[in-house]
Design a protein around this motif. Structure first.
Motif, PDB file in Angstrom:
ATOM      1  N   GLY A   1       5.923  -9.723   8.964  1.00  0.00           N
ATOM      2  CA  GLY A   1       5.255  -9.776   7.920  1.00  0.00           C
ATOM      3  C   GLY A   1       4.315 -11.095   8.041  1.00  0.00           C
ATOM      4  N   LYS A   2       3.117 -11.023   7.403  1.00  0.00           N
ATOM      5  CA  LYS A   2       2.033 -12.323   7.304  1.00  0.00           C
ATOM      6  C   LYS A   2       1.546 -12.776   8.719  1.00  0.00           C
ATOM      7  CE  LYS A   2       4.267 -13.776   2.929  1.00  0.00           C
ATOM      8  NZ  LYS A   2       4.904 -14.905   2.134  1.00  0.00           N
TER       9      LYS A   2
ATOM     10  N   ASN B   1      -2.498  -7.538   9.691  1.00  0.00           N
ATOM     11  CA  ASN B   1      -2.180  -6.868   8.697  1.00  0.00           C
ATOM     12  C   ASN B   1      -3.423  -6.072   8.090  1.00  0.00           C
ATOM     13  OD1 ASN B   1      -3.885  -8.605   6.937  1.00  0.00           O
ATOM     14  ND2 ASN B   1      -2.427 -10.100   7.616  1.00  0.00           N
TER      15      ASN B   1
ATOM     16  N   ASN C   1       3.134  -2.562   2.648  1.00  0.00           N
ATOM     17  CA  ASN C   1       3.508  -3.944   2.290  1.00  0.00           C
ATOM     18  C   ASN C   1       3.329  -4.878   3.362  1.00  0.00           C
ATOM     19  OD1 ASN C   1       4.688  -6.342   1.378  1.00  0.00           O
ATOM     20  ND2 ASN C   1       6.558  -5.305   0.579  1.00  0.00           N
ATOM     21  N   ASN C   2       2.374  -5.620   3.484  1.00  0.00           N
ATOM     22  CA  ASN C   2       2.126  -6.556   4.551  1.00  0.00           C
ATOM     23  C   ASN C   2       3.126  -7.820   4.477  1.00  0.00           C
ATOM     24  OD1 ASN C   2      -0.363  -5.795   5.486  1.00  0.00           O
ATOM     25  ND2 ASN C   2      -1.125  -6.136   4.061  1.00  0.00           N
ATOM     26  N   ASP C   3       3.992  -8.009   3.421  1.00  0.00           N
ATOM     27  CA  ASP C   3       4.874  -8.871   3.828  1.00  0.00           C
ATOM     28  C   ASP C   3       5.935  -8.510   4.502  1.00  0.00           C
ATOM     29  OD1 ASP C   3       3.661 -10.702   2.304  1.00  0.00           O
ATOM     30  OD2 ASP C   3       4.225  -9.988   0.199  1.00  0.00           O
ATOM     31  N   GLU C   4       6.329  -7.297   4.969  1.00  0.00           N
ATOM     32  CA  GLU C   4       7.297  -6.704   5.819  1.00  0.00           C
ATOM     33  C   GLU C   4       6.979  -6.746   6.964  1.00  0.00           C
ATOM     34  OE1 GLU C   4       8.705  -3.147   3.507  1.00  0.00           O
ATOM     35  OE2 GLU C   4       9.451  -4.481   2.015  1.00  0.00           O
ATOM     36  N   THR C   5       7.711  -6.036   7.909  1.00  0.00           N
ATOM     37  CA  THR C   5       7.587  -5.997   9.340  1.00  0.00           C
ATOM     38  C   THR C   5       6.805  -4.445   9.301  1.00  0.00           C
ATOM     39  OG1 THR C   5       9.455  -7.058  10.243  1.00  0.00           O
ATOM     40  CG2 THR C   5       8.612  -5.129  11.635  1.00  0.00           C
ATOM     41  N   CYS C   6       5.744  -4.406  10.309  1.00  0.00           N
ATOM     42  CA  CYS C   6       4.935  -3.197  10.188  1.00  0.00           C
ATOM     43  C   CYS C   6       4.834  -2.743  11.908  1.00  0.00           C
ATOM     44  CB  CYS C   6       3.637  -3.356   9.497  1.00  0.00           C
ATOM     45  SG  CYS C   6       3.305  -3.841   7.999  1.00  0.00           S
TER      46      CYS C   6
END
Length: 344
Positions: A64-65, A69, A125-130
């Motif tokens: 995330g972050k 992203n 959700n870009n705050d989580e691992t993608c």
């Protein structure tokens, strides 16, 4: 009247301005942009899959972050605002077709530089691992006649992996009848490459010593080498600056050779040995890899020669200090090397 183009149109119109050659060298440059962005984002575990019909798939996990992203997709053609990355823009602009998936949701698809951002992007959700997947085919008209080579791609992956010890690249070939898998990961960096080269290229008693060290100032240095008998092996010198090979050498190589010469001359004087040490003579005995990262200056349009005087000065001192430290407990090797150079 001067027409204005967005950056994707400009990359398609003048691809050589961005990637140099319109062959495998240029294609590898395009992939290099991506790997360099991965390193900046501290993403070190990447998978590349070469499939049939010139298709290449990249997969990685983005915490995330980080810079990877969905915001960079939204500004993919806006290089003057927002987050813009040439790596991603180059893929969209120079491919026949491409798709981007995040967490198994397709968020972008493109064809010949024209792209569409899909509604799925709003569900990420870009705050989580993608988990990212980019799937693309190089444009056959831009890369005229290019057939992607698993071997050539692996040379690129190997280079990045030994220049950054954190890097772990899985390379999978599914373009032929049998699947091939390679994993490029060198925890000891350049030192590991030198050890491997020594084992493969040099007979047991043909090298006199190996040495490796890393230093950090405003630049990050890494040097590894073996000093061997040039009569039984072919010398090899490779210098890299910001992950690109500086084929013509320059500041880093000059500093290494000058530091080596300074040490040898000092040791020769101590022993009343007359010794004429030239760079060309030293090169005949070296299996040498060197790398530097930082804000650097290059000479010539090819950027094949490093021209940063401070690098030369620092490396001269580092090389001298490391040799001094190593040979403090290896007096016999010092005498042996001086005799070899004196007898030549």
């Amino acid at each position: 009247m001067i027409e204005e183009y967005n950056v994707l149109e400009h990359i398609r119109m003048r691809p050589a301005m961005y990637i140099g050659f319109l062959n495998h060298l240029g294609y590898n440059e395009l992939i290099s942009y991506f790997i360099e962005d991965f390193i900046k984002a501290e993403i070190y575990d990447i998978t590349f899959i070469l499939e049939k019909d010139n298709r290449l798939v990249m997969r990685w996990v983005s915490p995330g972050k980080t810079l990877f992203n969905t915001e960079i997709i939204k500004s993919i053609d806006q290089y003057r605002q927002g987050q813009f990355y040439l790596s991603l823009a180059g893929i969209i602009a120079l491919t026949e077709s491409s798709t981007i998936e995040v967490n198994s949701l397709r968020v972008l698809q493109s064809e010949k530089g024209n792209f569409e951002i899909l509604d799925n992007i709003h569900h990420i959700n870009n705050d989580e691992t993608c988990r990212w997947t980019i799937d693309f085919i190089p444009d056959k008209y831009i890369f005229n006649g290019l057939i992607l080579s698993y071997r050539v791609l692996n040379n690129l992956f190997r280079r990045f992996s030994f220049l950054d010890s954190n890097m772990k690249i899985r390379s999978i070939d599914e373009s032929g009848d049998e699947q091939q898998i390679n994993i490029f990961h060198y925890p000891n960096g350049l030192a590991e490459i030198i050890d491997d080269e020594v084992q493969k290229r040099l007979p047991y008693d043909s090298y006199f010593f190996t040495l490796n060290f890393q230093k950090k100032t405003q630049y990050s240095y890494s040097v590894a080498f073996a000093f061997g008998d040039h009569q039984v092996f072919t010398p090899k010198i490779k210098m890299y600056a910001n992950y690109k090979e500086t084929i013509l050498g320059g500041s880093l190589l000059d500093g290494i050779l000058q530091g080596f010469s300074m040490f040898l001359k000092e040791e020769a004087v101590k022993r009343n040995i007359k010794l004429n040490i030239r760079a060309t003579k030293l090169k005949k005995y070296l299996l040498l890899y060197g790398s530097i990262q930082g804000e650097l200056t290059f000479l010539g349009s090819t950027r094949w020669k490093l021209g940063t005087p401070k690098v030369q000065k620092e490396m001269k001192n580092f090389m001298y200090e490391e040799l001094k430290l190593y040979f403090a407990n290896n007096e016999d090797k010092t005498i042996h090397i001086l005799q070899i150079l004196q007898d030549e």
